[in-house]
Design a protein around this motif. Structure first.
Motif, PDB file in Angstrom:
ATOM      1  N   ALA A   3     -52.513  40.952   8.536  1.00  0.00           N
ATOM      2  CA  ALA A   3     -52.458  40.255   9.815  1.00  0.00           C
ATOM      3  C   ALA A   3     -52.098  38.799   9.634  1.00  0.00           C
ATOM      4  O   ALA A   3     -51.566  38.172  10.520  1.00  0.00           O
ATOM      5  CB  ALA A   3     -53.770  40.388  10.549  1.00  0.00           C
ATOM      6  N   GLN A   4     -52.390  38.269   8.493  1.00  0.00           N
ATOM      7  CA  GLN A   4     -52.094  36.866   8.249  1.00  0.00           C
ATOM      8  C   GLN A   4     -50.685  36.665   7.697  1.00  0.00           C
ATOM      9  O   GLN A   4     -50.309  35.573   7.312  1.00  0.00           O
ATOM     10  CB  GLN A   4     -53.121  36.296   7.287  1.00  0.00           C
ATOM     11  N   GLY A   5     -49.824  37.751   7.586  1.00  0.00           N
ATOM     12  CA  GLY A   5     -48.436  37.598   7.240  1.00  0.00           C
ATOM     13  C   GLY A   5     -48.061  38.075   5.864  1.00  0.00           C
ATOM     14  O   GLY A   5     -47.042  37.721   5.322  1.00  0.00           O
ATOM     15  N   TYR A   6     -48.855  38.877   5.318  1.00  0.00           N
ATOM     16  CA  TYR A   6     -48.507  39.359   3.990  1.00  0.00           C
ATOM     17  C   TYR A   6     -47.332  40.322   4.040  1.00  0.00           C
ATOM     18  O   TYR A   6     -46.615  40.469   3.054  1.00  0.00           O
ATOM     19  CB  TYR A   6     -49.718  40.033   3.343  1.00  0.00           C
ATOM     20  N   TYR A   7     -47.140  41.025   5.247  1.00  0.00           N
ATOM     21  CA  TYR A   7     -46.013  41.936   5.423  1.00  0.00           C
ATOM     22  C   TYR A   7     -45.167  41.443   6.590  1.00  0.00           C
ATOM     23  O   TYR A   7     -45.643  41.419   7.725  1.00  0.00           O
ATOM     24  CB  TYR A   7     -46.486  43.369   5.694  1.00  0.00           C
ATOM     25  N   LYS A   8     -43.924  41.052   6.314  1.00  0.00           N
ATOM     26  CA  LYS A   8     -43.024  40.479   7.335  1.00  0.00           C
ATOM     27  C   LYS A   8     -42.319  41.607   8.079  1.00  0.00           C
ATOM     28  O   LYS A   8     -41.785  42.535   7.450  1.00  0.00           O
ATOM     29  CB  LYS A   8     -42.020  39.573   6.663  1.00  0.00           C
ATOM     30  N   PRO A   9     -42.286  41.562   9.420  1.00  0.00           N
ATOM     31  CA  PRO A   9     -41.586  42.600  10.189  1.00  0.00           C
ATOM     32  C   PRO A   9     -40.072  42.528   9.971  1.00  0.00           C
ATOM     33  O   PRO A   9     -39.523  41.493   9.608  1.00  0.00           O
ATOM     34  CB  PRO A   9     -41.979  42.304  11.628  1.00  0.00           C
ATOM     35  N   VAL A  10     -39.439  43.644  10.235  1.00  0.00           N
ATOM     36  CA  VAL A  10     -37.983  43.780  10.041  1.00  0.00           C
ATOM     37  C   VAL A  10     -37.327  44.159  11.372  1.00  0.00           C
ATOM     38  O   VAL A  10     -37.858  44.986  12.121  1.00  0.00           O
ATOM     39  CB  VAL A  10     -37.674  44.839   8.975  1.00  0.00           C
ATOM     40  N   LEU A  11     -36.125  43.575  11.665  1.00  0.00           N
ATOM     41  CA  LEU A  11     -35.351  43.874  12.896  1.00  0.00           C
ATOM     42  C   LEU A  11     -34.062  44.569  12.466  1.00  0.00           C
ATOM     43  O   LEU A  11     -33.315  44.060  11.625  1.00  0.00           O
ATOM     44  CB  LEU A  11     -35.038  42.601  13.687  1.00  0.00           C
ATOM     45  N   THR A  12     -33.791  45.700  13.073  1.00  0.00           N
ATOM     46  CA  THR A  12     -32.544  46.427  12.795  1.00  0.00           C
ATOM     47  C   THR A  12     -31.710  46.561  14.064  1.00  0.00           C
ATOM     48  O   THR A  12     -32.237  46.559  15.186  1.00  0.00           O
ATOM     49  CB  THR A  12     -32.836  47.825  12.252  1.00  0.00           C
ATOM     50  N   TYR A  66     -40.139  46.628  13.254  1.00  0.00           N
ATOM     51  CA  TYR A  66     -41.231  47.370  12.621  1.00  0.00           C
ATOM     52  C   TYR A  66     -41.681  46.633  11.350  1.00  0.00           C
ATOM     53  O   TYR A  66     -40.983  45.770  10.830  1.00  0.00           O
ATOM     54  CB  TYR A  66     -40.796  48.788  12.283  1.00  0.00           C
ATOM     55  N   ILE A  67     -42.902  47.045  10.839  1.00  0.00           N
ATOM     56  CA  ILE A  67     -43.428  46.536   9.566  1.00  0.00           C
ATOM     57  C   ILE A  67     -43.379  47.697   8.575  1.00  0.00           C
ATOM     58  O   ILE A  67     -43.958  48.764   8.837  1.00  0.00           O
ATOM     59  CB  ILE A  67     -44.878  46.038   9.705  1.00  0.00           C
ATOM     60  N   PRO A  68     -42.710  47.532   7.499  1.00  0.00           N
ATOM     61  CA  PRO A  68     -42.559  48.646   6.560  1.00  0.00           C
ATOM     62  C   PRO A  68     -43.914  49.165   6.080  1.00  0.00           C
ATOM     63  O   PRO A  68     -44.806  48.383   5.729  1.00  0.00           O
ATOM     64  CB  PRO A  68     -41.784  48.037   5.393  1.00  0.00           C
ATOM     65  N   GLY A  69     -44.132  50.456   6.115  1.00  0.00           N
ATOM     66  CA  GLY A  69     -45.347  51.113   5.647  1.00  0.00           C
ATOM     67  C   GLY A  69     -46.482  51.115   6.640  1.00  0.00           C
ATOM     68  O   GLY A  69     -47.540  51.666   6.351  1.00  0.00           O
TER      69      GLY A  69
END
Length: 627
Positions: A21-30, A49-52
């Motif tokens: 939640a603090q940004g360890y996984y960056k969302p992706v735009l396709t 989406y956020i991978p995984g």
């Protein structure tokens, strides 16, 4: 121990989630489809989406040009040009206040579809039944288009063609509607935009109206202008027929007016007009026939122009008057212009006083044909008036010039007048003279001098053109023939009367001679007894001649024998025993009766002298005359 281990595991999981939640996984735009160029109307899908991670555990926020506009992990839309922008999305974890962050920006560039433009030939509206109409769909970019044609409100094409034209060969009422088009093909862009809409109006074939510049008979030598009026749409060329409605007999000035500059007797007759346009030419109906009658009798009223010239400067004043030998009461000034058609002076372009129309300040809109017209429809001869903004005008006569008269043309200028008055004078576009005085004179006008004249000054420029008409004395020979014919007829009648008088008088004289001879016979015996010799009837021949033709019958009938003159023509005496005698011939003169206050006139008988044989009186031995 087991509880403690479970607590540690749950703590680690929560920490991991908190870290996410603090940004360890960056969302992706396709973006799908991924293309460098997108055309309006194409479908584009944006996914965040956020991978995984499970999509349902996160909330999504779409931002376009720093403005939030959508709250789903994807955005699908038929994109438009105005949606060319920078896009990104941000993700929030549903079970805490933290968020994972935002995607990188993606720029979408949207290109408009090619433009389709629909045109129609002919460009005018309405078109008429039977007329050909061609629609043309033009697309400026790309190639290999198939053209779709639409009519009315239907989205279903009424026709499809590989060419960009659609032709209605013979327009009818059911063809009246709105039309548009677009292009389609198998490559991107797969279609063009829809074209503009074109309304097609279809009317019945028109019939022009043929009118004349004035009513009544046209004066020989004066101009007459015919007008072929067709108010519907444009693009017409005009065709004129005389005597018969025949294409072979048509003249083609192609303007809506037809001018006879100087009317002659042969110009009388029936006229028609019609109009045509397009290729091939589409023709209107013929107009009704218009009769042109000619006359050599001037109308009772003429239009007088002051100043008396056909060309005038703008801002000048003008006076138009209906004047004639008879009373001009009830006559009004009318005019024809291209903008206002036929109108009266009282309709606003002038002020009326009696039969005079005054224009205080002229403008170019006053250019037109002017005439006088009575309440019964009788009209004067028309006058062309030209109003110009030019600095020079031609001073030319208002009415036609009589053949044989002199003509002087002046070149006039606005104030201040130029010091150099040198002007060139042109006829029908050809230079005639250059005059330093600014005027040109034709000493004796002939029919060949008719034409369009204008003048030109080196500094003030050219004047407009004015037509000059020459009136010939066409009716003069006919008048002479009539006068001479009447004179000869009168003389012939007089001669017949004189001949009758002569024959009557001749018979009367013969009766008198016969009566005289008879009287002499009856008195023969007395004359013999008294010593006078009688005139023998068988020896008398009377021939009389009238020496003065034209004497009245009463003068000629009152003739008497005045005397018998003895002729000194004697035959030789013969022997008395042979019965020979001397013969004397007497000449009878006929004398007219004396008339009061006139010298006595004698009618002597010359060739028709009456001789009588007088026999010798042997008893008295002398010759006696007949008194």
């Amino acid at each position: 121990m087991e509880f403690r281990s479970l607590s540690v595991i749950l703590l680690l999981v929560s920490l991991v989630r908190a870290g996410h939640a603090q940004g360890y996984y960056k969302p992706v735009l396709t973006v799908q489809p991924l293309r460098p160029q997108i055309f309006t109307g194409e479908t584009v899908t944006l996914t965040c989406y956020i991978p995984g991670e499970r999509l349902t555990d996160w909330m999504y926020q779409w931002i376009r040009d720093n403005t939030e506009f959508h709250n789903s992990n994807y955005y699908i839309r038929k994109i438009k040009v105005d949606q060319s922008s920078k896009y990104r999305c941000c993700c929030y974890y549903k079970h805490s206040q933290g968020y994972s962050g935002c995607t990188d920006e993606v720029t979408l560039t949207v290109t408009a579809l090619p433009t389709a433009t629909l045109t129609v030939d002919p460009t005018w509206s309405p078109v008429f039944t039977g007329e050909s109409v061609t629609l043309k769909c033009e697309i400026q970019s790309y190639s290999n288009w198939r053209y779709q044609w639409y009519k009315g409100s239907s989205r279903t094409a009424v026709s499809q063609s590989q060419t960009n034209t659609f032709t209605i060969r013979s327009a009818a009422d059911q063809d009246q509607d709105q039309y548009w088009c677009r292009g389609e093909r198998d490559y991107r862009p797969s279609s063009s935009q829809f074209s503009n809409r074109v309304g097609l109006s279809v009317n019945e074939k028109p019939k022009p109206e043929l009118t004349s510049s004035h009513k009544g008979a046209a004066l020989i030598g004066n101009p007459v202008v015919l007008y072929c009026e067709l108010d519907q749409s444009a693009g017409w060329r005009f065709y004129w027929s005389k005597h018969t409605q025949s294409p072979e007999n048509e003249t083609k000035p192609e303007t809506h007016s037809y001018t006879i500059s100087s009317v002659s007797v042969s110009d009388g007759g029936q006229y028609w007009c019609r109009a045509g346009r397009g290729t091939p030419v589409y023709y209107t109906h013929y107009s009704d026939a218009l009769w042109i009658n000619t006359t050599d009798v001037s109308p009772p009223v003429s239009l007088m122009v002051s100043p008396s010239r056909t060309q005038h400067f703008s801002a000048d004043s003008l006076s138009l008057s209906c004047e004639g030998q008879s009373d001009s009461t009830g006559w009004r000034v009318r005019r024809y212009t291209h903008s206002q058609k036929v109108s009266n002076c009282s309709s606003g372009w002038g002020s009326v006083t009696g039969s005079t129309c005054s224009i205080s300040s002229l403008s170019t809109s006053h250019t037109g044909l002017y005439w006088c017209e009575s309440e019964s429809g009788e009209s004067s001869n028309p006058v062309n008036i030209t109003v110009t903004n030019n600095n020079g005008i031609l001073d030319s006569p208002v009415h036609p010039i009589m053949e044989g008269d002199p003509l002087t043309l002046h070149c006039l200028y606005r104030d201040p007048k130029p010091t150099n008055l040198t002007a060139e004078f042109y006829k029908d576009g050809s230079l005639l003279q250059t005059q330093t005085t600014g005027e040109m004179t034709i000493r004796t006008v002939s029919k060949s001098d008719e034409g369009l004249y204008h003048c030109k000054h080196p500094e003030r420029g050219e004047s407009p053109q004015s037509g000059i008409s020459v009136r010939t004395a066409e009716s003069a020979p006919d008048l002479v023939i009539v006068v001479v014919g009447v004179s000869f007829a009168g003389l012939f009648i007089i001669l017949l009367i004189l001949l009758w008088c002569y024959r009557t008088h001749k018979g009367h004289l013969e009766n008198i001679n016969q009566m005289s001879v008879q009287n002499q016979r009856e008195s023969g015996a007395e004359d013999s007894q008294s010593g006078h010799l009688p005139v023998q009837a068988g020896d008398v021949h009377v021939y009389d001649t009238m020496q003065r033709a034209g004497e009245a019958a009463d003068e000629l009938s009152d003739v008497t024998y005045s005397q018998v003159l003895r002729k000194n023509k004697k035959l030789k005496n013969k022997d008395a025993d042979t019965g020979s005698m001397e013969v004397t011939y007497a000449e009878i003169e006929l004398k007219t009766k004396k008339k009061p206050k006139k010298k006595q006139e004698m009618i002597s008988v010359n060739a028709d002298t009456v001789y009588s044989e007088v026999k010798q009186n042997t008893n008295e031995g002398k010759i006696n005359s007949i008194e």
